[in-house]
Structure formats: C-alpha cells, structure tokens
Design a protein around this motif. Structure first.
Motif, PDB file in Angstrom:
ATOM      1  N   ILE A 217       0.669  -1.290   0.013  1.00 24.21           N
ATOM      2  CA  ILE A 217      -0.559  -0.408  -0.242  1.00 24.21           C
ATOM      3  C   ILE A 217       0.700   1.516   0.072  1.00 24.21           C
ATOM      4  O   ILE A 217       0.445   2.231  -0.136  1.00 24.21           O
ATOM      5  N   ALA A 218       2.194   1.119   0.717  1.00 25.17           N
ATOM      6  CA  ALA A 218       2.872   2.400   0.208  1.00 25.17           C
ATOM      7  C   ALA A 218       3.250   2.897  -0.519  1.00 25.17           C
ATOM      8  O   ALA A 218       3.905   4.116  -1.382  1.00 25.17           O
ATOM      9  N   GLU A 219       2.922   1.974  -1.777  1.00 27.65           N
ATOM     10  CA  GLU A 219       2.954   2.299  -3.453  1.00 27.65           C
ATOM     11  C   GLU A 219       1.702   3.305  -3.598  1.00 27.65           C
ATOM     12  O   GLU A 219       1.653   3.826  -5.193  1.00 27.65           O
ATOM     13  N   ALA A 220       1.044   3.568  -3.082  1.00 34.45           N
ATOM     14  CA  ALA A 220       0.124   3.700  -3.264  1.00 34.45           C
ATOM     15  C   ALA A 220       0.200   5.525  -4.288  1.00 34.45           C
ATOM     16  O   ALA A 220       0.652   6.251  -3.067  1.00 34.45           O
ATOM     17  N   VAL A 226      -1.937   4.483   4.669  1.00 34.52           N
ATOM     18  CA  VAL A 226      -2.342   3.419   5.669  1.00 34.52           C
ATOM     19  C   VAL A 226      -3.714   4.018   6.119  1.00 34.52           C
ATOM     20  O   VAL A 226      -4.541   3.809   6.842  1.00 34.52           O
ATOM     21  N   HIS A 227      -4.095   5.649   6.376  1.00 34.03           N
ATOM     22  CA  HIS A 227      -4.320   6.269   6.884  1.00 34.03           C
ATOM     23  C   HIS A 227      -6.808   5.903   5.675  1.00 34.03           C
ATOM     24  O   HIS A 227      -7.085   5.608   6.384  1.00 34.03           O
ATOM     25  N   PRO A 249       6.911  -3.869  15.579  1.00 30.29           N
ATOM     26  CA  PRO A 249       6.101  -3.835  16.451  1.00 30.29           C
ATOM     27  C   PRO A 249       5.594  -2.236  15.840  1.00 30.29           C
ATOM     28  O   PRO A 249       3.995  -1.873  16.272  1.00 30.29           O
ATOM     29  N   ASP A 250       6.421  -1.440  15.765  1.00 32.38           N
ATOM     30  CA  ASP A 250       6.308  -0.260  15.790  1.00 32.38           C
ATOM     31  C   ASP A 250       5.438  -0.628  14.611  1.00 32.38           C
ATOM     32  O   ASP A 250       4.266   0.745  14.182  1.00 32.38           O
ATOM     33  N   HIS A 251       5.694  -1.313  13.151  1.00 34.56           N
ATOM     34  CA  HIS A 251       4.380  -0.932  12.190  1.00 34.56           C
ATOM     35  C   HIS A 251       3.123  -1.416  13.065  1.00 34.56           C
ATOM     36  O   HIS A 251       1.650  -0.881  12.421  1.00 34.56           O
ATOM     37  N   MET A 257      -3.381   3.159  15.858  1.00 34.04           N
ATOM     38  CA  MET A 257      -3.343   4.183  15.613  1.00 34.04           C
ATOM     39  C   MET A 257      -4.366   5.249  14.410  1.00 34.04           C
ATOM     40  O   MET A 257      -4.804   5.040  14.637  1.00 34.04           O
ATOM     41  N   ALA A 258      -3.627   3.840  12.677  1.00 31.27           N
ATOM     42  CA  ALA A 258      -4.655   5.308  12.174  1.00 31.27           C
ATOM     43  C   ALA A 258      -6.216   4.320  12.192  1.00 31.27           C
ATOM     44  O   ALA A 258      -6.886   5.821  12.004  1.00 31.27           O
ATOM     45  N   ALA A 259      -5.566   2.976  12.681  1.00 28.75           N
ATOM     46  CA  ALA A 259      -7.522   2.217  12.756  1.00 28.75           C
ATOM     47  C   ALA A 259      -8.473   3.252  13.542  1.00 28.75           C
ATOM     48  O   ALA A 259      -9.384   3.536  12.968  1.00 28.75           O
TER      49      ALA A 259
END
Length: 270
Positions: A217-220, A226-227, A249-251, A257-259
């Motif tokens: 999704i980072a390629e979007a 993500v949000h 864990p960071d991801h 948090m985004a969710a």
C-alpha cells in the motif's frame, strides 16, 4: 486502544483489527514486498502482548501458514480466554517445496480441524474458514463444505464458520449458507464490495484480507495511504474486522493508531 464490535450473527465480539500470523510460521511462497525473518518465540510473545495491549483480540492463522498454529498453541497458554482464533481448512502448505495444494473432502476437513485443535492446544476454534482455491462456487456446491462447518459447529468444535473467498458470487453464497466471508478490499481493489454490501444487509460477518495490499500500500498515490486504507475499509459498516499481518511492533502500533483515528471519524457497528 481498539474497542470490540459485534461480529454480526455470531454472538462474538471482535476487534476491528485482527493480527495475521502467517509471518510467525512461513517465509516461503509469500508475496510481501521485502524479505523478513520469522521471529523467535520471545519476539512472538512480545508481539502478542503488544497486540493485546492495543485492544486486538482476533488472531488469524491457518494450516497453510507453515507452523503458525503449532507456535501459537504454547504461546497462548494461560491467555486463551482473551483471544478469538480464526483458522482455516482446505489449503495445505509443503515447507519443502514452498507450494500449496487443496483438499476439500469431508475426510480432510475432519482431519484438519482435529489437527488444528491439537496444534492450538484448545478444545474449540472460534472461527473456521474454508481456504478457497479460487473456485468458490465449485468448492461450496461440489463438496458441501459449508454444511460440514455447520456440523462442526453443532458438535461444539467451532463457534462460527465461513469461507475466505475470491469471487463475488462465492462470497455472497458463503454468506447465504454460513456466518462469515473473508474478502479482499483495499485502495487498489474494490471488486468484492458487493459482498460487503450484502453482508451488511443480511447481518452477516465480514473479514477483510489484504487491507494494506500485503504491504504494497506504500506504493499508492495517497499522501497517507495507511490512514486512507482504514478510512475506506473500516468506514464500511459491513466490515467486522480487517486482518493485518505484521511482525514489526512499530508497524503494528502505527496501523492500530491509524485504525483508531478512522473509527473515530467513521460509522460504528457496535
């Protein structure tokens, strides 16, 4: 912190984000954008602890995820009551070749569920889904596999059943005959939206796979993909939970948090 929501039609309460555990058990034949190292037991235990602290109560596993089930069994001892376990039947993974094969016969379904119960060290699997090979309707109609899941439910071996589908027709037929369909839905692929719409109208459960496009999704094109992904996926009232597979864990924190932010802004199905 995530708030549990109703898994429509089942009596279960599920976190809107579930933790996918393929990376706990398998690093061959997977389609993630970068290589990874399977975490050791200590790292896996910390990931589960963090997931629980963030409000996640749903774990997604499968026989096709290498030794994921076998590892989860001892890791979940003394905390089994906290988790809803979603496992699967139908797909078998060969760690030697990195290839999968499928078996939907009643005999194999029975063998598979008994093996999963043993591996997971539990007497009931909360949610059991059929791992489709893509021929959804053939699997449903030829093998009577959803009726097999209903029998397992009657026996108390599972609490809810359904199929991880790959077609609109298969997803809708699954919802007509069982509790839950797992479908693909993300910024780049929304073909199966009619299944989610049907689930909302019929008050059935929907799990989303590949909500972040398996890490791609980072390629979007969105500034914050993500949000934007969670705004789309969790913004639909028909969605029960999105399965996110990460061992970072960071991801995991960032995704949760985004969710949470998306859920604050969007509708709820509590």
């Amino acid at each position: 912190m995530l708030t549990l929501r109703n898994l429509a039609g089942t009596g279960l309460r599920v976190s809107p984000i579930g933790l996918g555990t393929v990376k706990l058990g398998r690093d061959k034949g997977v389609k993630y954008p970068s290589r990874f190292t399977i975490p050791d037991d200590q790292q896996a235990a910390r990931l589960l602890d963090l997931s629980r602290d963030l409000g996640i109560n749903l774990l997604d596993t499968a026989p096709a995820y290498g030794n994921s089930e076998t590892r989860l069994g001892p890791l979940l001892q003394h905390q089994r009551h906290h988790w809803l376990i979603c496992s699967k039947v139908g797909e078998e993974f060969d760690p030697q070749t990195g290839e999968s094969h499928f078996n939907f016969t009643p005999e194999h379904v029975r063998f598979s569920i008994e093996r999963s119960l043993q591996r997971l060290r539990t007497d009931v699997i909360d949610i059991l889904l059929v791992h489709s090979d893509g021929n959804d309707l053939d699997v449903i109609n030829h093998y009577g596999i959803l009726e097999q899941l209903e029998q397992l439910k009657a026996e108390g071996k599972i609490r809810a059943g359904g199929m991880s589908t790959k077609t609109i027709e298969g997803g809708i037929e699954t919802l007509k005959r069982s509790d839950i369909a797992m479908v693909t839905y993300n910024l780049d692929y929304q073909d199966e939206l009619p299944v989610i719409d049907y689930a909302l109208a019929a008050q059935k459960g929907i799990f989303i796979k590949k909500a972040l496009a398996s890490g791609h999704i980072a390629e979007a094109s969105e500034a914050d993909p993500v949000h934007a992904s969670f705004d789309l996926v969790l913004g639909h009232q028909g969605v029960s939970s999105a399965i996110i597979g990460t061992i970072n864990p960071d991801h995991l924190r960032t995704n949760v948090m985004a969710a949470v932010e998306s859920l604050k802004a969007g509708p709820s199905n509590d």
